[in-house]
Design a protein around this motif. Structure first.
Motif, PDB file in Angstrom:
ATOM      1  N   VAL A   1      -2.003   8.919  -1.782  1.00 50.91           N
ATOM      2  CA  VAL A   1      -1.689   8.051  -3.041  1.00 50.91           C
ATOM      3  C   VAL A   1      -2.002   8.998  -3.670  1.00 50.91           C
ATOM      4  CG1 VAL A   1      -3.106   6.202  -1.835  1.00 50.91           C
ATOM      5  CG2 VAL A   1      -4.971   7.766  -2.328  1.00 50.91           C
ATOM      6  N   GLY A   2      -1.742   8.676  -4.560  1.00 48.28           N
ATOM      7  CA  GLY A   2      -1.440  10.138  -6.086  1.00 48.28           C
ATOM      8  C   GLY A   2      -3.536   9.651  -6.356  1.00 48.28           C
TER       9      GLY A   2
ATOM     10  N   ASN B   1       8.049   8.967  -5.461  1.00 50.53           N
ATOM     11  CA  ASN B   1       6.857   9.077  -5.650  1.00 50.53           C
ATOM     12  C   ASN B   1       6.469   9.354  -6.743  1.00 50.53           C
ATOM     13  OD1 ASN B   1       5.829   7.981  -2.861  1.00 50.53           O
ATOM     14  ND2 ASN B   1       7.131   9.646  -2.509  1.00 50.53           N
ATOM     15  N   TYR B   2       5.529   8.754  -8.080  1.00 53.00           N
ATOM     16  CA  TYR B   2       5.460   8.977  -9.100  1.00 53.00           C
ATOM     17  C   TYR B   2       4.697   8.754  -9.577  1.00 53.00           C
ATOM     18  CZ  TYR B   2       5.018   8.557 -14.317  1.00 53.00           C
ATOM     19  OH  TYR B   2       5.089   8.660 -15.625  1.00 53.00           O
ATOM     20  N   ARG B   3       3.287   8.859 -10.521  1.00 53.56           N
ATOM     21  CA  ARG B   3       2.173   8.886 -10.743  1.00 53.56           C
ATOM     22  C   ARG B   3       1.590   9.445 -12.596  1.00 53.56           C
ATOM     23  NH1 ARG B   3      -3.542   9.744 -10.823  1.00 53.56           N
ATOM     24  NH2 ARG B   3      -4.673   7.836 -11.379  1.00 53.56           N
TER      25      ARG B   3
ATOM     26  N   ARG C   1       4.002  13.418   0.816  1.00 49.12           N
ATOM     27  CA  ARG C   1       4.656  12.236   0.790  1.00 49.12           C
ATOM     28  C   ARG C   1       3.803  11.251   1.198  1.00 49.12           C
ATOM     29  NH1 ARG C   1       9.781  13.717   4.506  1.00 49.12           N
ATOM     30  NH2 ARG C   1      10.471  11.326   3.513  1.00 49.12           N
ATOM     31  N   HIS C   2       3.074  11.430   1.900  1.00 48.29           N
ATOM     32  CA  HIS C   2       1.911  10.504   2.599  1.00 48.29           C
ATOM     33  C   HIS C   2       0.429  10.187   1.628  1.00 48.29           C
ATOM     34  CE1 HIS C   2       4.322  10.607   6.038  1.00 48.29           C
ATOM     35  NE2 HIS C   2       4.460  11.640   6.084  1.00 48.29           N
TER      36      HIS C   2
ATOM     37  N   GLU D   1      12.513   8.402  -0.058  1.00 47.15           N
ATOM     38  CA  GLU D   1      11.310   8.003  -1.017  1.00 47.15           C
ATOM     39  C   GLU D   1      10.977   8.303  -2.561  1.00 47.15           C
ATOM     40  OE1 GLU D   1       8.234   9.603   0.056  1.00 47.15           O
ATOM     41  OE2 GLU D   1       9.696  10.213   1.973  1.00 47.15           O
TER      42      GLU D   1
ATOM     43  N   VAL E   1       8.045  14.275 -10.137  1.00 43.68           N
ATOM     44  CA  VAL E   1       8.309  13.314  -9.219  1.00 43.68           C
ATOM     45  C   VAL E   1       8.400  13.647  -8.112  1.00 43.68           C
ATOM     46  CG1 VAL E   1       8.935  11.236 -10.977  1.00 43.68           C
ATOM     47  CG2 VAL E   1      11.030  12.885  -9.834  1.00 43.68           C
TER      48      VAL E   1
END
Length: 508
Positions: free
Chosen positions: A416-417, A362-364, A413-414, A360, A373
């Protein structure tokens, strides 16, 4: 306090009346696991009982020994799972009415399994202690015989037949037997039998890190209640070990090992690959202990037996166990990386990862010079995590390993940003909710309305306890007043404001 007479207990095990309902389960060699840990591993398959747990043995032996008058009065018990099914099945076989008290948080599949045997179920309280009090009150009011899940001699003797079978089935004397441990009934019974016929065989109790009942009581020298119990391995999530089982354990247990939830999940995967059976967390606990022992170079050479104690797992928990299994086995790494917000930085990061498979990413964008990240990657083993960090450092990328960070694994990890306003201070807490209707509403009602909830994340893993992450804005910085309000909810909580994961991805 006088010690339990082990000679008498051995005789009780020898005379135990369990086979009207219990099976002589196989003790199977696990070839792949044996190769991996470089010693023979044998699985004692109590998951193959008709009620999918060893608990049928103790319940059957106890109810078989009741007088006709006692059977007329009926039996009662408190349990959220395996003991309940054992008492229900034995009660039906011996034509004895059974009333089982279960917490309101008990999953419907377990309630149905008990009722299928003809027992009456009564849902009382949020936890075992409250259900047990109700059962004891019922026994006093009605004269029903209370069947304790682990601290009665006949129950312990019934569980001890597991040890007798192991010694009869093994082709050689085992070097060690690893036993899942909660209230202590299984380790006491098995340990008593094996030590009586093979004193040099090591008896190793295995407990979850979040429920070290035996460890704590051995240290204090007396049964000592835990302040907090992690219910992940619910089959052994016991607050207080038995008086009898502790005294027996003092005499027969050579060592106690504590394992993490991730290590338990990894062992669930190992059992599945060896047997194609999905066991409950407590069912894989003993194997998790052996694997940890072997990894640390402490497991004895020779044949090692592990108890596979049960397979009463809710289907909706399987996904969570799969998710955490690879982290526990060192086959996945979860980390935060700091990357400059400039063209070409992402390509540099990918080059640093090499050809490792990504699970996975994840980045915002957060409008700063540095991007954080959250990344998951496949790894071969625990040692490779250090290599990942050094590889990243050679590309001027700072990495923080979050593989053991509870907030990151359970929530971040689950999610939203998004970040809260930088103008208003925010604090973050982790809560445990009972999985019962109205728990969230009760929580919100208990809070003082002046606190604005800025973050809320909840996940249901099919367990009796839900895990919640909650952020609050404190415009006047009055954290003490907030925590005074939170304490009124009665739910266990922990501060997460200082977490690295929060700092990287959620803090304004």
């Amino acid at each position: 306090m006088s010690k339990v007479n082990l000679h008498d207990l051995k005789a009780r095990i020898e005379a135990a009346n369990v086979y009207a309902l219990a099976k002589r389960t196989p003790c199977e060699l696990a070839p792949k696991l044996s190769l991996e840990v470089e010693r023979n591993i044998w699985l004692k398959r109590e998951d193959m009982q008709d009620v999918f747990s060893f608990k049928i043995r103790g319940a059957t032996n106890r109810i078989a020994g009741l007088t006709d008058e006692e059977r007329t009065r009926g039996v009662c018990a408190a349990s959220a799972g395996n003991h309940a099914q054992g008492v229900a099945a034995a009660g039906a076989y011996y034509n004895t009415a059974a009333v089982i008290f279960m917490p309101v948080t008990t999953p419907a599949i377990k309630v149905t399994a008990v009722e299928r045997h003809g027992a009456e179920t009564r849902l009382v309280g949020d936890n075992y202690d409250e259900a047990c009090k109700a059962a004891l009150d019922y026994a006093e009011e009605t004269g029903a015989v209370f069947i304790h899940p682990f601290d009665e001699t006949d129950v312990i003797a019934g569980q001890g037949t597991v040890g007798r079978e192991i010694m009869e089935q093994m082709p050689r004397t085992p070097a060690a037997v690893y036993i899942c441990t909660g209230g202590g009934g299984l380790v006491s019974g098995v340990g008593t039998w094996i030590k009586s016929v093979s004193p040099n065989t090591r008896i190793i109790a295995v407990e979850p890190e979040g429920a070290p009942t035996l460890t704590t009581s051995l240290k204090e020298g007396t049964p000592t209640p835990l302040e907090k119990v992690d219910s992940f391995a619910d089959g052994v999530a016991v607050k207080l070990i038995g008086t009898n089982t502790l005294e027996i354990a003092k005499q027969v247990v050579d060592e106690v090992i504590l394992v993490s939830n991730d290590e338990i999940c990894a062992a669930v995967k190992d059992v599945f690959e060896a047997t194609r059976t999905v066991v409950e967390p407590a069912g894989a606990l003993a194997l998790a202990g052996l694997i940890k022992h072997a990894r640390e170079g402490k497991a004895p050479d020779g044949d090692c037996v592990v108890t596979i104690s049960g397979a009463n797992v809710n289907f909706d928990r399987i996904g969570h166990m799969v998710e955490r299994a690879e982290l526990g086995a060192g086959e996945e790494m979860l980390f935060a990386a700091a990357i400059p917000e400039r063209p070409g930085a992402f390509l540099n990061f990918c080059n640093a990862m090499g050809r490792r498979p990504v699970t996975e990413f994840n980045y915002r964008y957060a409008e700063s010079e540095t991007a954080h990240v959250l990344v998951g990657i496949k790894t071969r083993d625990l040692e490779e995590r250090a290599k990942v960090i050094s590889d990243m450092a050679s590309h001027d990328i700072t990495v923080t390993d979050l593989s053991r960070d509870r907030l990151a694994k359970r929530h971040l990890r689950h999610m939203v940003g998004g970040r809260a306003s930088a103008d208003i201070p925010e604090v973050l807490y982790r809560f445990e909710f009972p999985e019962r209707p109205g728990a969230l509403t009760d929580f919100l009602i208990a809070l003082d309305a002046r606190w604005n909830i800025s973050l809320f994340h909840y996940r249901n893993h099919g367990n009796s306890t839900g895990h919640v992450l909650c952020g609050f804005q404190v415009p006047k910085g009055d954290v003490d007043a907030l925590e005074e309000s939170l304490a009124k909810t009665g739910y266990p909580m922990a501060v997460e404001t200082g977490s690295k994961a929060y700092e990287y991805f959620l803090r304004a």
